[in-house]
Scaffold this motif. Structure first.
Motif, mmCIF file in Angstrom:
data_model
loop_
_atom_site.group_PDB
_atom_site.id
_atom_site.type_symbol
_atom_site.label_atom_id
_atom_site.label_comp_id
_atom_site.label_asym_id
_atom_site.label_seq_id
_atom_site.Cartn_x
_atom_site.Cartn_y
_atom_site.Cartn_z
ATOM 1 N N HIS A 222 -11.229 -21.357 5.008
ATOM 2 C CA HIS A 222 -12.658 -21.255 4.678
ATOM 3 C C HIS A 222 -13.489 -21.285 5.966
ATOM 4 O O HIS A 222 -14.332 -20.415 6.194
ATOM 5 C CB HIS A 222 -13.015 -22.427 3.746
ATOM 6 N N GLU A 223 -13.228 -22.281 6.816
ATOM 7 C CA GLU A 223 -14.025 -22.423 8.049
ATOM 8 C C GLU A 223 -13.765 -21.251 9.003
ATOM 9 O O GLU A 223 -14.689 -20.751 9.636
ATOM 10 C CB GLU A 223 -13.730 -23.760 8.744
ATOM 11 N N HIS A 226 -15.806 -18.225 8.116
ATOM 12 C CA HIS A 226 -17.235 -18.284 8.465
ATOM 13 C C HIS A 226 -17.513 -17.615 9.817
ATOM 14 O O HIS A 226 -18.622 -17.163 10.072
ATOM 15 C CB HIS A 226 -17.723 -19.738 8.525
ATOM 16 N N GLU A 283 -20.530 -19.068 1.128
ATOM 17 C CA GLU A 283 -19.555 -20.123 0.860
ATOM 18 C C GLU A 283 -18.472 -19.653 -0.113
ATOM 19 O O GLU A 283 -17.316 -20.069 -0.017
ATOM 20 C CB GLU A 283 -20.262 -21.368 0.315
ATOM 21 N N HIS A 346 -23.397 -23.936 -1.685
ATOM 22 C CA HIS A 346 -22.066 -24.052 -2.295
ATOM 23 C C HIS A 346 -22.210 -24.005 -3.811
ATOM 24 O O HIS A 346 -23.137 -24.587 -4.374
ATOM 25 C CB HIS A 346 -21.407 -25.386 -1.936
HETATM 26 ZN ZN ZN Z 1 -18.504 -23.280 4.299
#
Ligand code: ZN
Length: 386
Positions: A222-223, A226, A283, A346
């Motif tokens: 996930h990170e 980004h 997100e 989110h």
């Molecule tokens: Zn995030």
């Protein structure tokens, strides 16, 4: 400057006075603590009781002198074996992103080159900083809680101001080690996983690989993603504001993400109230990417090794997906759900679990779901960004 002359002096006095009380309220006498909780806790979040005093004190100490608390925290809860396991997980997630970018059929070689350059300079920060902050100038004592809080706030401001005019300190941490969260910072091009999140159900040095990849692995993916989404696209490998996508590729990326926005537009928290797909887009793309990348990273980690076995009757793939549900799933009050729908980037946890997984063939296969199962999206509506 316009406001300084257009608003009356009394308005400014009231506004600044309120700001001061608002910052201090949670640390003052009981009537102010109660009023502060009554608004932020009970009214805005639907909370039914205040956190115990000891918890509030620990959180306050973590906020104000987090690396001093964190040093003790990691001594107790984050042994070197856990760090080694996390380093391995992050390495395989970065490899998974590398293979994924390499294999994209919709991205031009030019954008791919920049994307891989950026990926190669990602700096992972795991558990705790290598260089601890020096708190020797922070004055604290036993006489007054508010005096300590004020002293801690002043220390934090002075510490920030001291960095102005100096070279960027890339070793500096934005989160405290005991924080249960993770982040990507586009200006430093780093990903941070504090020791506070590196505990069950997100991670355990004793858990099976599928469980760790299915929980913290998805967070790592996930990170990482980004760094390449609508936010990350604006910053290059050094963290400078410079978009590195070709306009055609960026259009294709946006067309793929529109599918995710539509998906979340259709998630309702109560009759008549649904997520705003655009608000939760970044997100939700990251969750979808995270699940896919972590699943691939798990396969990468097994190359040249014997196949994983069942545990308690659960296949490795089922362990992976159940771990995501156990880590990410939670239960919140309707007041908080309504507030999140309005302004949180989110989605609520239920949809952060169902949303990404319902797009994945591996999830459908792992549980033997039919094409029409409620947790499987119709083939024509499945989203894939990365
Ligand atoms: Zn995030």
């Amino acid at each position: 400057n316009t406001l300084f002359s257009s608003r009356k002096l009394d308005d400014w006095k009231a506004y600044l006075g309120w700001q001061l009380i608002n910052v201090a309220a949670a640390n003052l006498s009981k009537d102010l603590v109660d009023a502060n909780y009554g608004f932020y806790g009970a009214y805005l979040n639907g909370s039914k009781e205040m956190k115990p005093r000891a918890t509030r004190c620990a959180e306050s100490a973590d906020n104000l002198m987090g690396e001093a608390v964190g040093k003790k925290y990691v001594e107790k809860y984050f042994p070197p074996a856990a760090k080694a396991r996390m380093v391995e997980l992050v390495k395989n997630l970065l490899l998974a992103m590398h293979e994924t970018i390499d294999g994209l059929d919709w991205m031009s070689p030019e954008t791919k080159k920049h994307a891989l350059e950026k990926l190669a300079t990602f700096k992972p920060k795991i558990g705790y900083p290598d260089k601890w902050r020096d708190y020797s100038k922070l004055k604290i004592g036993r006489a007054s809680n508010w005096a300590n809080v004020r002293s801690g706030l002043e220390f934090g401001i002075a510490d920030n101001l001291a960095s102005i005019g100096k070279p960027v300190d890339r070793e500096r941490w934005g989160m405290t080690p005991a924080t249960s969260d993770a982040s990507y910072n586009p200006q430093l091009n780093d990903i941070t996983f504090p020791a506070g999140i590196l505990q069950p159900p997100a991670f355990s040095a004793e858990a099976s690989d599928p469980v760790n990849y299915g929980a913290i692995g998805v967070v790592i993916g996930h990170e990482i993603s980004h760094g390449f989404d609508d936010q990350g696209a604006q910053y290059d490998a050094q963290g400078n504001l410079k978009n590195w996508w070709t306009p055609e590729d960026y259009k294709k990326f946006q067309a793929r993400t529109a599918c995710v926005a539509r998906q979340f537009d259709n998630y309702f928290v109560e009759p008549g109230l649904h997520h705003n797909g655009q608000l939760v887009l970044g997100e939700s793309i990251a969750d979808l990417a995270g699940a896919k990348l972590a699943y691939l990273a798990l396969q990468i980690s097994r190359r040249g090794k014997p196949a994983l076995t069942e545990i308690d009757g659960f296949s490795p793939d089922r362990q992976f997906f159940i771990a995501w549900g156990q880590f990410r799933g939670d239960e919140i009050r309707p007041e908080l759900a309504r507030r999140m729908i309005q302004g949180d980037p989110h989605a609520i946890a239920k949809f952060r679990v169902i949303g990404p997984l319902s797009n994945l063939v591996a999830f459908q296969t792992a549980f033997g779901c039919s094409d029409t199962s409620p947790m499987v999206r119709p083939i024509a509506e499945r989203c894939e960004v990365w």
